[in-house]
Design an enzyme around this catalytic site. Structure first.
Site, short mmCIF file in Angstrom:
data_model
loop_
_atom_site.label_atom_id
_atom_site.label_comp_id
_atom_site.label_asym_id
_atom_site.label_seq_id
_atom_site.Cartn_x
_atom_site.Cartn_y
_atom_site.Cartn_z
N HIS A 116 0.87 -1.18 0.00
CA HIS A 116 0.00 0.00 0.00
C HIS A 116 0.90 1.22 0.00
CE1 HIS A 116 -2.79 3.01 1.66
NE2 HIS A 116 -3.80 2.18 1.37
N ASP A 154 3.04 -3.96 8.12
CA ASP A 154 1.77 -3.29 7.88
C ASP A 154 0.68 -4.35 8.04
OD1 ASP A 154 -0.57 -2.25 6.86
OD2 ASP A 154 0.27 -1.64 4.93
N GLN A 195 -4.60 -5.12 7.08
CA GLN A 195 -5.59 -6.05 6.54
C GLN A 195 -5.57 -7.42 7.20
OE1 GLN A 195 -7.77 -4.76 4.70
NE2 GLN A 195 -6.71 -2.86 4.18
N LYS A 212 -10.88 -1.21 10.47
CA LYS A 212 -10.91 -2.28 9.47
C LYS A 212 -11.23 -3.61 10.16
CE LYS A 212 -7.63 0.25 6.56
NZ LYS A 212 -8.34 0.46 5.29
N CYS A 264 -4.76 2.49 -3.75
CA CYS A 264 -3.50 2.99 -3.17
C CYS A 264 -2.38 1.96 -3.35
CB CYS A 264 -3.67 3.34 -1.70
SG CYS A 264 -4.77 4.74 -1.43
#
Length: 396
Positions: free
Chosen positions: A112, A188, A191, A214, A354
């Site tokens: 991302h 990261d 997700q 999220k 993104c």
């Protein structure tokens, strides 16, 4: 708890629309909203410095939220810093470390923008060297190349799950490679947290970032930066001011201990409390059940798209495919497909997500993205596939 029926009862919007845009933001269960309402209506006050009972209550609930977050990802209390979102967390890492010319940063071609731009800026500003691990068009990383590239690296930054392709990366293996090289490992996890088990110790993370809105089913405006306690001595807070100090003179200041050292100013109190409520809700369901439900939805969606000869992207090995399915319906633009689905009360995302380098690699200008959470049902997927079937028929 029955999956997904009981969860859907707690989320009124599931009765009105088919919501397949969970990668961008998930829907909010009623218990999360109630937890935030309780703060704003019953003990609304600032935290940490107030003596009165409302401030004391707010501080207790805020720090209790930190404890809940810490336990959820296998961290220590003082290693959890509340931020605004994943993007802010990752930028803070890049800004808080010291850099010199020639420092080597390793990342992947699937990141991302929030886990790519900060490292590009470091490379441009300080003369650091940015290297990219090779991979294929499904999003699978070449672990042999990763091992080579990580040699001599100062920092390795990898997403756990691709928001564009849905691929689950081997963060545990890559984290081990980084540790063996003495490199700082940044994950990261925007997700993955809330969708699958994430244990910061198991994956050898030095820093890990995620957003509340999220996977954890929390509110917007709150994120988390996990900082391994071993990083405290080398990671300076990019933001200083109220709440970050132990002592101040006109000439100088002394920082307080973590985590407050890294939280300048008034934090997002109500949202942190909401995030903790979301995590408790996730724990009540069970991450194993969430992962199983999402896998079932991905399997049926990819099977259905394949039957309709609609091209979809991401790993064919569905064990490596999280609850994100990107596809296109040539010759239509992704936005046109999303608009058609919206007419049928089906909410999906369209565009480059993104992740422009991914789109350029695939030679496309974007995708349509259906992404799931535990409250989505097979019946919803069947409805989606029936709309897609009619759309394909109209184009032939």
């Amino acid at each position: 708890m029955r999956i997904p029926e009981d969860v859907r009862k707690d989320i009124p919007l599931t009765q009105e629309v088919i919501y397949f845009d969970n990668t961008a933001t998930s829907l909010t269960p009623i218990p999360v909203v109630k937890a935030m309402d309780e703060y704003y209506l019953k003990y609304r006050a600032n935290v940490h410095r107030g003596v009165h009972r409302l401030s004391q209550m707010a501080t207790h609930k805020y720090e209790e939220s930190r404890k809940i977050v810490a336990e959820f990802i296998g961290a220590k209390f003082e290693e959890i810093v509340f931020t605004k979102n994943t993007s802010e967390s990752l930028n803070l890492v890049a800004l808080g470390l010291e850099w010199k010319k020639g420092d080597k940063i390793v990342t992947t071609p699937y990141e991302h923008h929030s886990d790519l731009l900060p490292w590009q800026r470091v490379a441009r500003k300080y003369g650091a060297k940015l290297e990219i691990i090779e991979g294929d068009d499904e999003g699978n990383l070449d672990l042999g190349d990763a091992e080579k590239k990580i040699k001599g690296a100062k920092l390795v930054a990898v997403q756990h799950v691709s928001n564009a392709l849905g691929v689950i990366h081997e963060v545990e293996e890559i984290g081990k490679m980084a540790k063996e090289e003495g490199a700082i490992f940044v994950v990261d996890a925007a997700q993955s947290v809330g969708h699958m088990e994430v244990d910061v110790r198991k994956i050898h993370a030095d820093f890990l970032a995620f957003s509340g809105h999220k996977g954890p089913l929390g509110p917007t405006g709150v994120g988390v930066l996990y900082i391994n306690e071993e990083m405290f001595d080398i990671f300076d807070p990019p933001l200083v001011g109220g709440g970050t100090i132990e002592d101040v003179d006109l000439c100088c200041y002394k920082l307080t201990a973590p985590p407050e050292r890294y939280e300048a100013g008034t934090p997002n109190i109500g949202e942190a409390i909401g995030l903790a409520a979301g995590i408790k809700y996730i724990e009540k369901i069970g991450l194993d059940k969430i992962e199983k439900q999402e896998h079932k939805l991905v399997k049926r969606t990819t099977e259905g798209l394949t039957e309709l000869e609609i091209p979809w992207y991401g790993p064919r090995n569905l064990k490596k495919h999280a609850g994100v399915v990107s596809f296109n319906v040539p010759p239509l633009h992704p936005h046109d497909v999303a608009a058609i689905l919206d007419e049928h009360n089906i909410m999906v995302r369209s565009g480059h997500h993104c992740a422009l380098p991914v789109m350029k690699r695939l030679g496309i200008n974007g995708t349509v993205r259906a992404s799931f959470h535990v409250y989505n049902s097979i019946e919803e997927v069947e409805t989606f596939l029936s709309v897609m079937e009619e759309l394909v028929k109209s184009l032939r």
